[in-house]
Motif scaffolding. Structure first.
Motif, PDB file in Angstrom:
ATOM      1  N   THR A 156      33.483  -9.420  27.463  1.00  0.00           N
ATOM      2  CA  THR A 156      34.797  -9.831  27.249  1.00  0.00           C
ATOM      3  C   THR A 156      35.614  -9.857  28.777  1.00  0.00           C
ATOM      4  O   THR A 156      36.752 -10.384  28.996  1.00  0.00           O
ATOM      5  N   SER A 157      34.530  -9.577  29.638  1.00  0.00           N
ATOM      6  CA  SER A 157      35.387  -9.522  30.853  1.00  0.00           C
ATOM      7  C   SER A 157      36.380  -8.590  30.804  1.00  0.00           C
ATOM      8  O   SER A 157      37.507  -8.952  31.800  1.00  0.00           O
ATOM      9  N   ARG A 158      36.653  -7.545  30.308  1.00  0.00           N
ATOM     10  CA  ARG A 158      37.541  -6.595  30.064  1.00  0.00           C
ATOM     11  C   ARG A 158      37.418  -5.442  30.947  1.00  0.00           C
ATOM     12  O   ARG A 158      36.426  -4.675  30.735  1.00  0.00           O
ATOM     13  N   LEU A 159      38.545  -4.894  31.751  1.00  0.00           N
ATOM     14  CA  LEU A 159      38.408  -3.830  32.442  1.00  0.00           C
ATOM     15  C   LEU A 159      39.061  -2.858  32.130  1.00  0.00           C
ATOM     16  O   LEU A 159      40.441  -3.160  31.852  1.00  0.00           O
ATOM     17  N   PHE A 160      38.578  -1.627  31.578  1.00  0.00           N
ATOM     18  CA  PHE A 160      39.347  -0.478  31.062  1.00  0.00           C
ATOM     19  C   PHE A 160      39.711   0.699  32.079  1.00  0.00           C
ATOM     20  O   PHE A 160      38.701   1.143  32.797  1.00  0.00           O
ATOM     21  N   ILE A 161      40.889   1.103  32.159  1.00  0.00           N
ATOM     22  CA  ILE A 161      41.060   2.453  33.068  1.00  0.00           C
ATOM     23  C   ILE A 161      41.733   3.510  32.357  1.00  0.00           C
ATOM     24  O   ILE A 161      42.624   3.146  31.601  1.00  0.00           O
ATOM     25  N   VAL A 162      41.292   4.566  32.563  1.00  0.00           N
ATOM     26  CA  VAL A 162      41.732   5.847  31.987  1.00  0.00           C
ATOM     27  C   VAL A 162      42.108   6.788  33.264  1.00  0.00           C
ATOM     28  O   VAL A 162      41.347   7.140  34.002  1.00  0.00           O
ATOM     29  N   TYR A 163      43.388   7.300  33.260  1.00  0.00           N
ATOM     30  CA  TYR A 163      43.873   8.196  34.519  1.00  0.00           C
ATOM     31  C   TYR A 163      44.663   9.339  33.811  1.00  0.00           C
ATOM     32  O   TYR A 163      45.765   8.927  33.101  1.00  0.00           O
ATOM     33  N   PRO A 164      44.478  10.290  34.374  1.00  0.00           N
ATOM     34  CA  PRO A 164      45.531  11.580  33.920  1.00  0.00           C
ATOM     35  C   PRO A 164      46.769  11.522  34.544  1.00  0.00           C
ATOM     36  O   PRO A 164      46.514  11.688  36.125  1.00  0.00           O
ATOM     37  N   GLY A 200      42.835  -5.190  31.298  1.00  0.00           N
ATOM     38  CA  GLY A 200      42.905  -6.358  31.727  1.00  0.00           C
ATOM     39  C   GLY A 200      41.817  -7.184  31.981  1.00  0.00           C
ATOM     40  O   GLY A 200      40.808  -6.603  31.749  1.00  0.00           O
ATOM     41  N   ARG A 201      42.113  -8.243  32.397  1.00  0.00           N
ATOM     42  CA  ARG A 201      40.793  -8.980  32.514  1.00  0.00           C
ATOM     43  C   ARG A 201      40.485  -8.921  33.929  1.00  0.00           C
ATOM     44  O   ARG A 201      41.389  -9.070  34.745  1.00  0.00           O
ATOM     45  N   ILE A 202      39.070  -8.872  34.264  1.00  0.00           N
ATOM     46  CA  ILE A 202      38.784  -8.810  35.692  1.00  0.00           C
ATOM     47  C   ILE A 202      37.713 -10.258  35.737  1.00  0.00           C
ATOM     48  O   ILE A 202      36.945 -10.298  35.244  1.00  0.00           O
TER      49      ILE A 202
END
Length: 213
Positions: A127-135, A145-147
């Motif tokens: 899906t060309s989706r970038l996922f970020i998890v940040y504390p 979002g899309r990358i």
């Protein structure tokens, strides 16, 4: 038992200071210049931290005393024992951060080097989706979002490394739930290299927080 006090981005910065010291040792013979560089790398390392115990300060200052690649590498290996690992996060917690992603593909959490992770990220290639998890302040932020590959090299907004870039575009709620805008930046395509290069979290946090307001 030693208490971890060094975050990944701080370790990366100290690593670069160590590289600077070694480069100077190879190319400079003037003792005054060498003394200045030793003082600089020591001061820069200590200056990363707002609070340090006497033992922690002395440990950081040791960097300036080494003369060989072998000694510096042993020192950096010693520092790794003081790294603060990325907080433990489960697949269920990640899924709750992205409720709209019904078929979310969570990365292999057991294969991640948490000690050298500033922010957890992965791409769903389908899906060309970038996922970020940040504390952040005792909780996790989840941003997606899309990358799109930029097919060019440039400086990543997060780590300032010159590498292959992608344009990361995130939709945000502008003023109401029905009114959306978007924000985008160029970031590294290589997830691991970005985490191993980032030395300052200011721009990373600024971008992530701008997407969740």
């Amino acid at each position: 038992m030693q208490t971890p006090f060094i975050q990944n981005h701080q370790y990366n910065y100290i690593y670069k200071q160590a590289e600077f010291l070694l480069k100077t040792l190879r190319s400079v013979v003037d003792p005054k210049v060498l003394d200045t560089v030793r003082y600089t790398v020591s001061t820069n390392a200590v200056g990363l931290f707002q609070e340090l115990t006497l033992e922690q300060k002395q440990l950081l200052e040791q960097l300036s005393t080494y003369n060989t690649l072998h000694d510096v590498q042993q020192y950096l290996n010693q520092l790794e024992g003081h790294l603060i690992a990325f907080p433990e996060v489960s697949a269920k917690q990640i899924q709750k951060l992205f409720p709209k992603a019904k078929k979310l593909k969570v990365p292999d959490l057991e294969s991640i080097d948490y000690a050298h992770t500033t922010y957890l990220r992965w791409t769903d290639i389908a899906t060309s989706r970038l996922f970020i998890v940040y504390p952040y302040e005792g909780r996790f932020l989840g941003i997606e979002g899309r990358i799109t590959a930029a097919n060019k090299k440039g400086y990543c907004m997060f780590c300032h490394r010159h590498q292959e870039l992608g344009f990361f575009n995130v939709k945000t709620k502008a003023h109401s739930p029905d009114n959306f805008s978007s924000i985008g930046q160029y970031v590294c395509m290589d997830h691991a290299a970005c985490n191993h290069s980032i030395t300052d979290i200011t721009m990373l946090e600024r971008f992530l927080l701008s997407t969740v307001k």
